[in-house]
Design a protein around this motif. Structure first.
Motif, short mmCIF file in Angstrom:
data_model
loop_
_atom_site.label_atom_id
_atom_site.label_comp_id
_atom_site.label_asym_id
_atom_site.label_seq_id
_atom_site.Cartn_x
_atom_site.Cartn_y
_atom_site.Cartn_z
N SER A 124 0.85 -1.20 0.00
CA SER A 124 0.00 0.00 0.00
C SER A 124 0.88 1.25 0.00
O SER A 124 1.76 1.37 0.84
N PRO A 125 0.59 2.17 -0.90
CA PRO A 125 1.29 3.46 -0.83
C PRO A 125 0.62 4.37 0.19
O PRO A 125 -0.48 4.08 0.67
N SER A 126 1.26 5.46 0.51
CA SER A 126 0.67 6.52 1.32
C SER A 126 -0.09 7.42 0.34
O SER A 126 0.42 7.72 -0.73
N VAL A 127 -1.29 7.85 0.75
CA VAL A 127 -2.20 8.43 -0.26
C VAL A 127 -2.76 9.79 0.14
O VAL A 127 -3.10 10.03 1.31
N ALA A 139 7.94 4.07 -0.83
CA ALA A 139 9.39 3.91 -0.83
C ALA A 139 9.70 2.42 -0.98
O ALA A 139 10.77 1.96 -0.59
N SER A 140 8.73 1.66 -1.52
CA SER A 140 8.90 0.22 -1.80
C SER A 140 9.32 -0.58 -0.57
O SER A 140 10.05 -1.56 -0.68
N GLY A 141 8.89 -0.13 0.61
CA GLY A 141 9.21 -0.86 1.84
C GLY A 141 10.48 -0.36 2.53
O GLY A 141 10.78 -0.76 3.65
N ALA A 142 11.23 0.53 1.87
CA ALA A 142 12.48 1.03 2.48
C ALA A 142 12.19 1.90 3.68
O ALA A 142 12.92 1.88 4.67
N SER A 143 11.09 2.67 3.63
CA SER A 143 10.76 3.57 4.73
C SER A 143 9.32 4.05 4.65
O SER A 143 9.03 5.07 4.04
N PRO A 144 8.39 3.31 5.31
CA PRO A 144 7.00 3.78 5.34
C PRO A 144 6.90 5.17 5.97
O PRO A 144 6.03 5.97 5.59
N SER A 145 7.79 5.49 6.91
CA SER A 145 7.76 6.81 7.55
C SER A 145 8.07 7.91 6.55
O SER A 145 7.47 8.99 6.59
N LEU A 146 9.02 7.66 5.65
CA LEU A 146 9.33 8.67 4.63
C LEU A 146 8.11 8.89 3.73
O LEU A 146 7.75 10.03 3.43
N SER A 147 7.44 7.80 3.36
CA SER A 147 6.24 7.92 2.51
C SER A 147 5.20 8.79 3.21
O SER A 147 4.58 9.66 2.60
N ALA A 148 5.00 8.53 4.53
CA ALA A 148 4.00 9.30 5.27
C ALA A 148 4.39 10.78 5.35
O ALA A 148 3.54 11.66 5.24
#
Ligand SMILES: C[C@@]1(CC(=O)O)C2=NC(=C\c3[nH]c(c(CCC(=O)O)c3CC(=O)O)Cc3[nH]c(c(CC(=O)O)c3CCC(=O)O)/C=C3\N/C(=C\2)[C@@H](CCC(=O)O)[C@]3(C)CC(=O)O)/[C@H]1CCC(=O)O
Ligand SMILES: NC(=O)c1ccc[n+]([C@@H]2O[C@H](COP(=O)([O-])OP(=O)(O)OC[C@H]3O[C@@H](n4cnc5c(N)ncnc54)[C@H](O)[C@@H]3O)[C@@H](O)[C@H]2O)c1
Length: 226
Positions: A124-127, A139-148
């Motif tokens: 799931s991406p951040s939307v 971030a393809s799983g590298a950093s969900p926090s960065l996506s958020a």
């Protein structure tokens, strides 16, 4: 489990936007992560969701009153995947999540595994949603926090005004396709309209559709004659 995980090749992801209307989706698990995935499904247009979990958060219980959700308060069983199009495996039991992934992959069901992305088929991406404008970051799983965090930046940059702006662009596009048969002119008019919208140009926000089109057409024809 850990061993299997280490040996997996890290996936490269393809971005897509799914139409979930009328398709049965399933969420296995009823914790905070399941609640987030469930909200994402509903906001993304899902209208048939089966949620299976012995315990659920108050948030899930409240959403389940809405009518689109079939809540099964018990342990998961493989038959829960019957007729399912897409499933989220989000229990806290890694072995169980892996078993759900295996069963889903065997049946060709889209599968998201919240504790081991590579064993599923999508993440799931951040939307950010602004009407028809859908901004998705991963971030393809590298950093969900960065996506958020990037999602928060995008929310600021593309505010609620985009709901109406994008709706006007859609209306203009329909109008232009009806009235302008020259493909090059049409393309340039629509590109200018999008550019004006991004730059918060007055004409994009205030003029009636026909007047806005006339202004854009004048600029386009003027440029082509240069
Ligand atoms: C974007 C977002 C969308 C959503 O879920 O809707 C999302 N995770 C979000 C938040 C978040 N998740 C976690 C933290 C704590 C900080 C941290 O660990 O970094 C935070 C931050 C927070 O809570 O603010 C923990 C975590 N996440 C995953 C694992 C397991 C693992 O890495 O294997 C663990 C460890 C669990 C544990 O500790 O056991 C895995 C995944 N999470 C993903 C998506 C996919 C990759 C997307 C990407 O990289 O872009 C992927 C691969 C699979 C998937 O779930 O689809 C949503 C933000 C929504 C928003 O706010 O906008
Ligand atoms: N992908 C992400 O964004 C992300 C973020 C945080 C945590 N996680 C991972 O997600 C998982 C769930 O996290 P959580 O915080 O929601 O956990 P949680 O403990 O709050 O919830 C777990 C849920 O699983 C349900 N469950 C347990 N056994 C079950 C069974 N047999 N059948 C159906 N449901 C069952 C429980 O009833 C509970 O509702 C963890 O594995 C965690 O590592 C993922």
């Amino acid at each position: 489990m850990e061993l299997a995980r280490e040996h997996k090749v890290r996936p490269t992801y393809y971005a897509a936007a799914l139409d979930l209307k009328g398709k049965l989706c399933a969420v296995i698990g009823g914790g905070i992560v399941a609640e987030r995935k469930l909200k994402g499904l509903l906001e993304g247009g899902a209208d048939r969701v089966r949620l299976v979990s012995p315990e659920v958060t108050p948030g899930i219980a409240a959403l389940a009153d809405g009518g689109n959700i079939i809540l099964e308060q018990r342990d998961y069983q493989e038959s829960d995947l019957a007729n399912v199009w897409l499933v989220f495996a989000c229990t806290h039991d890694a072995m169980l999540n892996a078993a759900i992934a295996l069963a889903a992959n065997r049946r060709g069901i889209w599968c998201n595994v919240t504790d081991d992305a590579a064993s599923g088929s999508f993440i799931s991406p951040s939307v950010v949603r602004r009407g028809d404008l859908l901004l998705a970051v991963t971030a393809s799983g590298a950093s969900p926090s960065l996506s958020a965090l990037i999602r928060t930046e995008l929310e600021r940059q593309y505010g609620p005004q985009y709901i109406e702006r994008v709706e006007r662009l859609r209306q203009l596009r329909e109008y232009v396709y009806k009235t302008q048969k020259n493909e090059r002119v049409r393309r340039e008019v629509l590109r200018l309209a999008a550019e004006g919208t991004l730059m918060d140009d007055g004409a994009a926000g205030t003029l009636g559709l026909d007047e806005w089109y006339a202004v854009l057409l004048e600029i386009t024809i003027g440029r082509q004659m240069e």
